[in-house]
Design a protein around this motif. Structure first.
Motif, PDB file in Angstrom:
ATOM      1  N   MET A   1      44.292  44.314  27.408  1.00 14.83           N
ATOM      2  CA  MET A   1      44.901  45.194  26.235  1.00 14.83           C
ATOM      3  C   MET A   1      44.974  46.571  26.753  1.00 14.83           C
ATOM      4  N   VAL A   2      46.182  47.170  26.854  1.00 14.04           N
ATOM      5  CA  VAL A   2      46.060  48.676  27.098  1.00 14.04           C
ATOM      6  C   VAL A   2      46.046  49.512  25.908  1.00 14.04           C
ATOM      7  N   GLU A  82      34.593  41.210  29.003  1.00 16.27           N
ATOM      8  CA  GLU A  82      34.184  42.300  28.328  1.00 16.27           C
ATOM      9  C   GLU A  82      35.348  43.421  28.722  1.00 16.27           C
ATOM     10  N   GLY A  83      35.922  43.840  27.590  1.00 18.35           N
ATOM     11  CA  GLY A  83      36.842  44.973  28.070  1.00 18.35           C
ATOM     12  C   GLY A  83      36.943  45.807  26.829  1.00 18.35           C
ATOM     13  N   THR A  84      37.721  46.944  26.595  1.00 20.58           N
ATOM     14  CA  THR A  84      37.735  47.890  25.617  1.00 20.58           C
ATOM     15  C   THR A  84      37.824  47.332  24.217  1.00 20.58           C
ATOM     16  N   PHE A  85      38.398  46.208  24.112  1.00 16.57           N
ATOM     17  CA  PHE A  85      38.647  45.531  22.727  1.00 16.57           C
ATOM     18  C   PHE A  85      37.198  45.080  22.145  1.00 16.57           C
ATOM     19  N   GLY A  86      36.507  44.447  23.063  1.00 13.86           N
ATOM     20  CA  GLY A  86      35.173  43.786  22.582  1.00 13.86           C
ATOM     21  C   GLY A  86      34.778  42.777  23.643  1.00 13.86           C
ATOM     22  N   VAL A 100      35.353  26.304  23.863  1.00 13.51           N
ATOM     23  CA  VAL A 100      36.432  27.692  23.766  1.00 13.51           C
ATOM     24  C   VAL A 100      35.921  28.959  24.075  1.00 13.51           C
ATOM     25  N   ALA A 101      36.824  29.819  24.145  1.00 12.56           N
ATOM     26  CA  ALA A 101      36.692  31.315  24.626  1.00 12.56           C
ATOM     27  C   ALA A 101      36.890  32.225  23.254  1.00 12.56           C
ATOM     28  N   ILE A 102      36.012  32.804  22.610  1.00  8.86           N
ATOM     29  CA  ILE A 102      36.252  33.635  21.374  1.00  8.86           C
ATOM     30  C   ILE A 102      35.904  35.120  21.612  1.00  8.86           C
ATOM     31  N   CYS A 135      51.187  30.046  28.165  1.00  5.37           N
ATOM     32  CA  CYS A 135      50.774  30.941  27.415  1.00  5.37           C
ATOM     33  C   CYS A 135      49.279  30.486  26.593  1.00  5.37           C
ATOM     34  N   VAL A 136      48.328  30.895  26.973  1.00  6.69           N
ATOM     35  CA  VAL A 136      47.084  30.765  26.369  1.00  6.69           C
ATOM     36  C   VAL A 136      47.310  30.078  24.969  1.00  6.69           C
ATOM     37  N   GLN A 137      46.421  28.985  24.214  1.00  6.23           N
ATOM     38  CA  GLN A 137      46.685  28.449  22.913  1.00  6.23           C
ATOM     39  C   GLN A 137      45.634  29.335  21.910  1.00  6.23           C
ATOM     40  N   VAL A 151      39.832  32.683  18.495  1.00  7.33           N
ATOM     41  CA  VAL A 151      39.397  31.397  19.128  1.00  7.33           C
ATOM     42  C   VAL A 151      40.544  30.939  20.205  1.00  7.33           C
ATOM     43  N   PHE A 152      40.242  30.885  21.333  1.00  2.26           N
ATOM     44  CA  PHE A 152      41.061  30.505  22.235  1.00  2.26           C
ATOM     45  C   PHE A 152      40.671  29.029  23.056  1.00  2.26           C
ATOM     46  N   GLU A 153      41.722  28.204  23.487  1.00  3.21           N
ATOM     47  CA  GLU A 153      41.256  27.210  24.415  1.00  3.21           C
ATOM     48  C   GLU A 153      40.546  27.822  25.704  1.00  3.21           C
ATOM     49  N   LYS A 154      39.780  27.176  26.142  1.00  2.99           N
ATOM     50  CA  LYS A 154      38.736  27.759  27.272  1.00  2.99           C
ATOM     51  C   LYS A 154      39.411  27.586  28.794  1.00  2.99           C
ATOM     52  N   PRO A 202      47.226  40.472  37.584  1.00  2.80           N
ATOM     53  CA  PRO A 202      46.365  39.237  38.162  1.00  2.80           C
ATOM     54  C   PRO A 202      45.156  39.255  37.192  1.00  2.80           C
ATOM     55  N   GLU A 203      44.794  40.226  36.436  1.00  2.00           N
ATOM     56  CA  GLU A 203      43.401  40.159  35.545  1.00  2.00           C
ATOM     57  C   GLU A 203      43.799  39.101  34.264  1.00  2.00           C
ATOM     58  N   ASN A 204      44.958  39.101  34.068  1.00  2.00           N
ATOM     59  CA  ASN A 204      45.573  38.556  32.706  1.00  2.00           C
ATOM     60  C   ASN A 204      46.367  37.240  33.210  1.00  2.00           C
ATOM     61  N   ILE A 205      46.108  36.490  34.156  1.00  2.00           N
ATOM     62  CA  ILE A 205      46.734  35.139  34.530  1.00  2.00           C
ATOM     63  C   ILE A 205      45.380  34.565  34.796  1.00  2.00           C
ATOM     64  N   LEU A 206      45.041  33.587  34.129  1.00  2.00           N
ATOM     65  CA  LEU A 206      43.880  32.828  34.354  1.00  2.00           C
ATOM     66  C   LEU A 206      44.252  31.347  34.841  1.00  2.00           C
ATOM     67  N   LEU A 207      43.479  30.898  35.727  1.00  2.00           N
ATOM     68  CA  LEU A 207      43.634  29.227  36.256  1.00  2.00           C
ATOM     69  C   LEU A 207      43.285  28.477  34.939  1.00  2.00           C
ATOM     70  N   ILE A 246      47.393  35.327  29.491  1.00  2.00           N
ATOM     71  CA  ILE A 246      46.478  35.925  28.325  1.00  2.00           C
ATOM     72  C   ILE A 246      47.048  37.296  28.096  1.00  2.00           C
ATOM     73  N   ASP A 247      45.991  37.789  26.973  1.00  2.00           N
ATOM     74  CA  ASP A 247      45.930  39.008  26.505  1.00  2.00           C
ATOM     75  C   ASP A 247      47.337  39.795  25.954  1.00  2.00           C
ATOM     76  N   PHE A 248      47.396  39.237  24.808  1.00  7.71           N
ATOM     77  CA  PHE A 248      48.910  39.670  24.033  1.00  7.71           C
ATOM     78  C   PHE A 248      48.615  40.822  23.319  1.00  7.71           C
TER      79      PHE A 248
HETATM   80  N1  ATP Z   1      41.060  32.031  26.805  1.00  6.35           N
HETATM   81  C1  ATP Z   1      39.974  32.374  27.804  1.00  6.35           C
HETATM   82  N2  ATP Z   1      39.185  31.662  28.550  1.00  6.35           N
HETATM   83  C2  ATP Z   1      38.452  32.204  29.653  1.00  6.35           C
HETATM   84  N3  ATP Z   1      38.182  33.452  29.609  1.00  6.35           N
HETATM   85  C3  ATP Z   1      38.939  34.245  28.829  1.00  6.35           C
HETATM   86  C4  ATP Z   1      39.569  33.575  28.116  1.00  6.35           C
HETATM   87  N4  ATP Z   1      40.431  34.820  27.475  1.00  6.35           N
HETATM   88  C5  ATP Z   1      39.853  35.787  28.061  1.00  6.35           C
HETATM   89  N5  ATP Z   1      39.010  35.511  28.999  1.00  6.35           N
HETATM   90  C6  ATP Z   1      38.100  36.335  29.896  1.00  6.35           C
HETATM   91  O1  ATP Z   1      37.944  37.737  29.160  1.00  6.35           O
HETATM   92  C7  ATP Z   1      38.524  38.752  29.536  1.00  6.35           C
HETATM   93  C8  ATP Z   1      39.075  39.729  28.729  1.00  6.35           C
HETATM   94  O2  ATP Z   1      40.075  39.170  27.710  1.00  6.35           O
HETATM   95  P1  ATP Z   1      41.514  39.727  27.389  1.00  6.35           P
HETATM   96  O3  ATP Z   1      42.261  40.248  28.740  1.00  6.35           O
HETATM   97  O4  ATP Z   1      41.976  38.953  26.490  1.00  6.35           O
HETATM   98  O5  ATP Z   1      40.831  41.371  26.767  1.00  6.35           O
HETATM   99  P2  ATP Z   1      41.256  42.708  26.968  1.00  6.35           P
HETATM  100  O6  ATP Z   1      41.460  43.292  25.717  1.00  6.35           O
HETATM  101  O7  ATP Z   1      42.806  42.618  27.701  1.00  6.35           O
HETATM  102  O8  ATP Z   1      40.503  43.393  27.844  1.00  6.35           O
HETATM  103  P3  ATP Z   1      40.823  44.658  28.655  1.00  6.35           P
HETATM  104  O9  ATP Z   1      40.233  45.659  28.115  1.00  6.35           O
HETATM  105  O10 ATP Z   1      40.031  44.328  30.149  1.00  6.35           O
HETATM  106  O11 ATP Z   1      42.029  44.440  29.009  1.00  6.35           O
HETATM  107  C9  ATP Z   1      39.620  38.297  30.683  1.00  6.35           C
HETATM  108  O12 ATP Z   1      39.810  39.037  31.684  1.00  6.35           O
HETATM  109  C10 ATP Z   1      38.768  36.956  30.952  1.00  6.35           C
HETATM  110  O13 ATP Z   1      37.988  37.032  31.820  1.00  6.35           O
END
Ligand code: ATP
Length: 409
Positions: A1-2, A82-86, A100-102, A135-137, A151-154, A202-207, A246-248
């Motif tokens: 999230m920017v 962890e990010g600026t969002f939470g 799940v990932a919340i 795209c993550v579900q 709540v996301f798929e993990k 690359p941070e927003n592309i998850l395996l 991820i990260d929409f």
């Molecule tokens: N579905 C998921 N499964 C596993 N890990 C996740 C998932 N979604 C997010 N994460 C982890 O949580 C981190 C933060 O998620 P996300 O990018 O959605 O938040 P953000 O608001 O963009 O954070 P940032 O401030 O870093 O940009 C990701 O970099 C990843 O490591």
């Protein structure tokens, strides 16, 4: 999230109008099971109860302990991001019996608003997904103690986590091809739905899976660390190349007002820096930067400043087109002299900055340093993705038809 892109009334109205999801409403209990449910009720209620209400921390983060419940349905297992969002928590979903990932968003108005837009986008993506969007579900969302929880798929680690864990040893080109194809498919899918991601990195592309194999050796790493041949370095490779975006939280609908600055610095397109306005092509620029990073191990434009960034672009890709420079907004005019020439190196803030720019190679040489097979087709693809003029840049669908992606099984 920017930076939060859409502001004011329009967003408020969109949020207030949002109907609650049916899946967010407590399911009604089937009659036949009622007696049994009542007899276990007391025990379950105690075991699955939420902890007593506590204050959030100073930044508005939800305070939790591992092993506690986040609502009776979700048990908190670990913190994964962890990010600026939470914070993003790994949880056990007692209802669906899956991990799940919340994303637990900070209880601050602007982050709550941004999270609701993310929910909107995620639902729009899910509604149209035929199972191959990459795209993550989203599984669910709810408002818990003033925290929006999504709540996301993990999923597994990000491509950035992977590079970092391998001490920035690049991925093999065949794997980059697989990542690139899926990334472009997800971008094409979003663009078809009139959505622009704006924060591809690359941070927003998850395996999808965390499983990996350990292989001996990364020549680049051994050279950097001056290791002898018996000090073999190991590197990890993912078992599966499947990835998801991820990260929409910064995603924009094409027909909305756009904030002027988008994207994380290293992946920011020239039209954004020059203040020319942006649209779908800004995502393709980011894809170009990402592909080079995956092949080389390091960010292409490692900078934190506009003039240096533009100088780096010129070093790698040649001079900026005059017609773009002429239209640069007031804020960007100062980077140019005599009409269209970049004020470089005269305007550099330090010798280190000039050195950092001079260290870069032209695109073709840069690719040649890191890639052996598919070298020329990859260079050609990157030249199409990193066209300065957004109207000349490849679209996601055009990029998918590029010869670089044709030798796939
Ligand atoms: N579905 C998921 N499964 C596993 N890990 C996740 C998932 N979604 C997010 N994460 C982890 O949580 C981190 C933060 O998620 P996300 O990018 O959605 O938040 P953000 O608001 O963009 O954070 P940032 O401030 O870093 O940009 C990701 O970099 C990843 O490591």
């Amino acid at each position: 999230m920017v930076a939060i892109g859409i502001e004011g009334m329009e967003r408020e109205q969109r949020i207030r109008k949002r109907p609650r999801l049916t899946w967010d409403v407590a399911p009604s209990e089937p009659q036949v099971k009622r007696a049994q449910v009542v007899s276990n009720e007391g025990v379950n209620r105690r075991r699955h109860a939420s902890p007593p209400r506590r204050d959030d921390d100073r930044e508005g983060h939800y305070v939790f302990n591992l092993g506690e419940n986040l609502t009776p349905r979700y048990k908190i297992l670990s913190k994964i991001g962890e990010g600026t969002f939470g914070r993003v928590l790994e949880c056990w979903d007692r209802q669906t019996r899956e991990y799940v990932a919340i994303k637990v968003v900070r209880s601050i108005r602007k982050y709550r608003d941004a999270a609701m837009i993310e929910v909107d986008v995620l639902q729009h993506l899910a509604k149209n997904d035929k199972g191959n969007s990459h795209c993550v579900q989203i599984r669910n969302w709810f408002d818990y103690r003033n925290h929006i929880c999504i709540v996301f798929e993990k999923l597994g680690p990000s491509l950035f986590d992977f590079l970092k864990r391998n001490k920035y040893c690049p991925f093999p080109v065949d794997l980059v091809r697989e990542f690139g194809r899926q990334l472009l498919e997800s971008v094409a899918y979003m663009h078809d739905l009139h959505l622009i991601h704006t924060d591809l990195k690359p941070e927003n592309i998850l395996l999808v899976s965390s499983e990996h194999i350990k292989l001996p050796g990364c020549k680049k790493l051994a050279m950097v660390q001056r290791l002898s041949s018996d000090e073999t370095q190991f590197r990890c490779l993912p078992k599966s190349s499947a990835i998801k975006l991820i990260d929409f939280g910064s995603t924009a609908f094409d027909n909305q007002n756009h904030s002027s600055i988008v994207s994380t610095r290293h992946y920011r397109a020239p039209e954004v820096i020059l203040g020319l306005g942006w649209s779908y092509p800004c995502d393709l620029w980011s894809v170009g930067c990402i592909l080079i990073e995956l092949c080389s191990g390091g960010a292409l434009f490692q900078t934190h400043e506009n003039l240096e960034h533009l100088a780096m672009m010129e070093r790698v890709l040649g001079p900026l087109p005059e017609h773009m420079v002429r239209r640069a907004d007031r804020g960007a005019e100062k980077y140019f002299r005599r009409g269209s020439r970049l004020n470089w190196p005269e305007g550099a803030v330090s010798r280190e900055s000039i050195r950092a720019v001079n260290k870069l190679y032209c695109l073709k040489d840069l690719v040649s340093q890191h890639v052996v097979s598919s070298r020329s087709s990859l260079t050609d693809l990157l030249q199409g993705l990193l066209k300065y003029d957004p109207s000349e840049r490849l679209t996601a669908r055009q990029a998918l038809s590029h010869p670089f992606f044709q030798n796939l099984t």
